[in-house]
Design an enzyme around this catalytic site. Structure first.
Site, PDB file in Angstrom:
ATOM      1  N   SER A  83      20.762 -15.882  11.558  1.00 33.94           N
ATOM      2  CA  SER A  83      21.632 -15.838  12.834  1.00 33.94           C
ATOM      3  C   SER A  83      23.192 -16.268  12.195  1.00 33.94           C
ATOM      4  O   SER A  83      23.778 -15.742  11.395  1.00 33.94           O
ATOM      5  CB  SER A  83      21.139 -16.454  13.939  1.00 33.94           C
ATOM      6  OG  SER A  83      21.802 -15.975  15.160  1.00 33.94           O
ATOM      7  N   HIS A 106      20.848 -10.671  12.248  1.00 34.04           N
ATOM      8  CA  HIS A 106      20.234  -9.827  13.326  1.00 34.04           C
ATOM      9  C   HIS A 106      21.497  -9.566  14.537  1.00 34.04           C
ATOM     10  O   HIS A 106      22.405 -10.109  14.435  1.00 34.04           O
ATOM     11  CB  HIS A 106      19.105 -10.359  14.074  1.00 34.04           C
ATOM     12  CG  HIS A 106      19.408 -11.783  14.826  1.00 34.04           C
ATOM     13  ND1 HIS A 106      18.661 -12.308  15.752  1.00 34.04           N
ATOM     14  CD2 HIS A 106      20.448 -12.801  14.628  1.00 34.04           C
ATOM     15  CE1 HIS A 106      19.193 -13.191  16.126  1.00 34.04           C
ATOM     16  NE2 HIS A 106      20.225 -13.517  15.536  1.00 34.04           N
TER      17      HIS A 106
END
Length: 203
Positions: A83, A106
């Site tokens: 992330s 993501h």
């Protein structure tokens, strides 16, 4: 000194470690940047990174602080850079990964309460956040925005060899012992090897 964060400098060489979430419940940007400044004049800076991600804006602030730093910045992924931690990784002039380390990128996400207008406003904000992350990934890897946007939409996990091929990593190291230290249940496509470790740590 908190266990999630260490900083030391000697003869112009400094090392930092982040082993926690990014943000108020782990490593806040304000504390990190304060310690970074306290290192003084260094020519070589190493950041050892193992993080499941966290706050987008804290992560971007850390990324920008590292990009501005005059030292050569080497980032070693000791386990996981997921992330927003994968964005921090992109601040490295050189990124080193043990062969069993991983990166995950993501789309940003958020929680919002309110009416339809509030939901649309948040969606627009998330798109703008995504575009900022794409810029950092593109700067590091040289891949097109369309490629990166697809990887983000699919929650893509890269092992070290894939990261080297794509451009996230610049050098591989021999594997290191890995232990599950983070709850990864909020992610949809956790690789089986990490899912097993995470389940054993967080029943």
């Amino acid at each position: 000194m908190k266990s999630w964060f260490t900083a030391r400098a000697h003869s112009g060489v400094a090392e930092l470690s982040i082993y926690d979430e990014i943000g108020a419940y782990g490593v806040p940007a304000k504390a990190f940047i304060s310690e970074l400044k306290a290192l003084g004049d260094v020519s070589d800076l190493t950041l050892r990174l193992n993080s499941p991600g966290g706050s987008v804006f804290d992560g971007i602030a850390i990324y920008n602080a590292l990009k501005r730093h005059p030292a050569k910045v080497t980032i070693t992924v000791d386990g996981l850079a997921a992330s927003i931690a994968s964005v921090i990784l992109c601040a490295g002039d050189e990124v080193v990964m043990p062969k069993n380390a991983m990166i995950m990128i993501h789309d940003p996400s958020a929680m919002v309460m309110g009416n339809a207008a509030d939901m649309r406003s948040m969606a627009d904000a998330l798109d703008k956040m995504r575009d900022g992350l794409v810029s950092a990934y593109q700067d590091k890897t040289g891949h097109t925005p369309d490629e990166i946007i697809q990887w983000m939409a699919e929650e893509t996990w890269f092992d070290a060899e894939e990261a080297l091929e794509i451009g996230f990593a610049d050098q591989l190291e021999e594997p290191v012992a890995m232990a599950a230290t983070f709850d990864l249940s909020s992610y949809a496509r956790v690789p089986p090897v990490l899912a097993v470790l995470a389940t054993s740590q967080f029943p």
